[in-house]
Design an enzyme around this catalytic site. Structure first.
Site, PDB file in Angstrom:
ATOM      1  N   GLU A  77     -11.985  -5.168  12.240  1.00 49.59           N
ATOM      2  CA  GLU A  77     -11.953  -6.437  11.494  1.00 49.59           C
ATOM      3  C   GLU A  77     -12.914  -7.447  12.106  1.00 49.59           C
ATOM      4  O   GLU A  77     -13.604  -8.188  11.406  1.00 49.59           O
ATOM      5  CB  GLU A  77     -10.535  -7.013  11.480  1.00 49.59           C
ATOM      6  CG  GLU A  77      -9.583  -6.252  10.585  1.00 49.59           C
ATOM      7  CD  GLU A  77      -8.175  -6.801  10.681  1.00 49.59           C
ATOM      8  OE1 GLU A  77      -7.673  -7.284   9.663  1.00 49.59           O
ATOM      9  OE2 GLU A  77      -7.576  -6.760  11.783  1.00 49.59           O
ATOM     10  N   HIS A  89     -16.736   4.338  -6.548  1.00 49.96           N
ATOM     11  CA  HIS A  89     -15.918   3.247  -7.119  1.00 49.96           C
ATOM     12  C   HIS A  89     -14.541   3.167  -6.449  1.00 49.96           C
ATOM     13  O   HIS A  89     -13.580   2.697  -7.062  1.00 49.96           O
ATOM     14  CB  HIS A  89     -15.728   3.403  -8.634  1.00 49.96           C
ATOM     15  CG  HIS A  89     -16.998   3.707  -9.364  1.00 49.96           C
ATOM     16  ND1 HIS A  89     -17.827   2.733  -9.866  1.00 49.96           N
ATOM     17  CD2 HIS A  89     -17.595   4.901  -9.651  1.00 49.96           C
ATOM     18  CE1 HIS A  89     -18.875   3.306 -10.452  1.00 49.96           C
ATOM     19  NE2 HIS A  89     -18.760   4.614 -10.318  1.00 49.96           N
ATOM     20  N   SER A 139       1.494  -7.612  16.348  1.00 50.78           N
ATOM     21  CA  SER A 139       1.732  -8.896  15.695  1.00 50.78           C
ATOM     22  C   SER A 139       2.726  -9.688  16.542  1.00 50.78           C
ATOM     23  O   SER A 139       3.556  -9.103  17.243  1.00 50.78           O
ATOM     24  CB  SER A 139       2.298  -8.640  14.304  1.00 50.78           C
ATOM     25  OG  SER A 139       3.115  -9.717  13.895  1.00 50.78           O
ATOM     26  N   LYS A 160       4.037  -3.767  13.543  1.00 44.92           N
ATOM     27  CA  LYS A 160       2.612  -3.799  13.210  1.00 44.92           C
ATOM     28  C   LYS A 160       1.697  -3.256  14.297  1.00 44.92           C
ATOM     29  O   LYS A 160       1.947  -3.438  15.479  1.00 44.92           O
ATOM     30  CB  LYS A 160       2.165  -5.266  12.936  1.00 44.92           C
ATOM     31  CG  LYS A 160       2.667  -5.862  11.654  1.00 44.92           C
ATOM     32  CD  LYS A 160       2.061  -5.248  10.391  1.00 44.92           C
ATOM     33  CE  LYS A 160       0.602  -5.608  10.205  1.00 44.92           C
ATOM     34  NZ  LYS A 160       0.421  -7.010   9.822  1.00 44.92           N
TER      35      LYS A 160
END
Ligand code: ARG
Length: 466
Positions: free
Chosen positions: A295, A161, A282, A288
């Site tokens: 992804e 979970h 970024s 970043k």
């Protein structure tokens, strides 16, 4: 004739040319040129068989085989660029062969139809790619295994979970993905058997009047068997569906691992660091470092599922035998193949050189929670306290600790013994994360011994199969 003679490849039955928009709509040459090498090989086998059977002469057979080989060279040199008017790769090749050989080229299509031809081409193509993807799965497994072997003793929180559950050997976590990849490898091997069946010689739908030898073309092309029914041969796309389903599962597995990498790379987890080789920056936030590779893998998964769905829907209402709907089998298949191949490659690179696990951070993570609570209950249960009673007692202990901002290891021996007389000084050892992991030595569990032996089995498998 009302219009100039149509350049279309089919028969003189047609009086007028196709509407130009329909030429474009109908043509598959824009994507099925990808099959050309298989088309040429399939046609060479067909021509050889025709000659062996005396359906065409030996000289004609040899001329056709050589002509097809020349088209192969032209294609590889970038000199064979058929236009839309060729409709598809099959017509394009036949037309070029006729340019090269004259009337002999027109004999190639004896005792054959584009329907058994396209089925043959697609199977030869997919068989090749299945073999390649299986090799890629092996590469990916090698890289995952190398990481796992380095991290048998590295601990990582285990979750259910997405809540901390019980600590694990990091190698155990990675081994789960090795097993998924193993099933993927097996699944492709399994479908390859059914895929490797020759439709060639089924003709348009009913077979042919010529004395062909289907076993011979099958043998020349490395097929293990021939379709027993000509209608089935030209309309079956089961192995494409099987492949797309297997490809979908490969993507599910890659995508789940990708999701973990994304989580692990976040500031909240910091279990891994991404190397500059596989992360991007970024355009506005200079601090970043983004996990684009996992992804994209996660993101590309959907289109493979979509191709599976599309193929099933193409097939579901088709009467026997060939229908032009079946031309829609190719683009999704090609895209699925290309997507799986590129994602496997990217994930392999990611695990080879794109990330490093952070042992310090992982060690701190497994210290700072209650994921050893089951072990306290097990401790009592092993000393004769019924498990459910022990479980309830530990629940109360955890609640008390939470109220005091303490962890289980912070309780004094006196406090433990006040909770239950069975607790002794060895409780501290029993709930230390390393011991908690080591003790789960049941078959397939995360205990170090189990993990070492599981990894050894994987290594053996990888070394004994290509
Ligand atoms: N381009 C066609 C396809 O991909 C080849 C078979 C055409 N057959 C036909 N009867 N029109 O399916």
């Amino acid at each position: 004739m009302t219009q100039a003679a149509a350049p279309q490849p089919w028969s003189d039955r047609f009086e007028t040319a196709l509407h130009p928009a329909i030429v474009v709509f109908n043509a598959s040459i824009g994507f099925d040129l990808a099959l050309i090498e298989y088309d040429l090989t399939g046609s060479q086998a067909h021509a050889q068989m025709l000659a062996e059977q005396g359906i065409i002469s030996r000289e004609e057979g040899e001329a056709i085989v050589a002509g097809l080989e020349q088209i192969r060279s032209e294609y590889r040199a970038g000199q064979f660029q058929p236009g839309l008017d060729a409709e598809d790769v099959h017509f394009a090749v036949e037309r070029r062969l006729t340019e090269l050989l004259g009337d002999v080229g027109k004999k190639l299509h004896t005792a054959r139809s584009r329907n058994d031809q396209v089925g043959t081409d697609t199977r030869l193509y997919l068989r090749d790619r299945v073999d390649r993807i299986r090799q890629q799965l092996r590469e990916y497994q090698r890289v995952l295994l190398a990481q796992a072997e380095q991290h048998v003793e590295t601990l990582i929180p285990g979750y259910t979970h997405l809540q901390r559950a019980q600590p694990l050997s990091l190698a155990h976590h990675l081994h789960a993905y090795l097993e998924m990849a193993e099933r993927d490898w097996e699944r492709l091997g399994d479908l390859r058997k059914r895929l490797n069946t020759s439709p060639l010689g089924a003709g348009a739908l009913a077979g042919t009047t010529f004395p062909i030898n289907r076993q011979r073309t099958a043998e020349l092309l490395g097929f293990e068997r021939v379709y027993a029914n000509s209608l089935d041969a030209v309309s079956d796309r089961d192995s494409l569906v099987e492949f797309l389903a297997a490809a979908s599962l490969i993507m599910v597995h890659l995508s789940r691992l990708a999701e973990e990498v994304i989580l692990w790379a976040s500031e909240e987890f910091r279990f891994i660091r991404l190397s500059d080789r596989c992360a991007t920056g970024s355009s506005i936030m200079p601090q970043k470092k983004n996990p684009d590779v996992p992804e994209l893998v996660r993101g590309k998964t959907g289109r493979v599922f979509g191709h599976l769905q599309a193929m099933l829907v193409v097939l579901k209402g088709l009467p026997l035998a060939y229908n032009k709907d079946l031309q829609e089998d190719k683009e999704g298949l090609f895209d699925a193949v290309q997507t799986v191949e590129s994602c496997l490659e990217a994930m392999t690179i990611l695990f080879a050189e794109g990330l490093s696990f952070q042992p310090d951070r992982l060690a701190t993570a497994v210290e700072a929670d209650f994921s050893n609570a089951t072990d306290v209950a097990d401790y009592l249960a092993a000393r004769g306290v019924p498990f459910r009673e022990a479980y309830n007692l530990v629940g109360r202990v955890v609640r008390a600790c939470l109220a005091q901002g303490k962890l289980l290891k912070d309780l004094s021996l006196g406090e433990w013994q006040a909770l239950h007389p069975q607790f002794e000084a060895d409780i501290y050892e029993a709930i230390a994360p390393r011991q908690v992991v080591a003790a789960r030595n049941s078959q397939g569990g995360t205990g170090f011994e189990q993990v070492r032996s599981a990894l050894a089995t994987v290594r053996q498998r990888l070394e004994s199969t290509p």
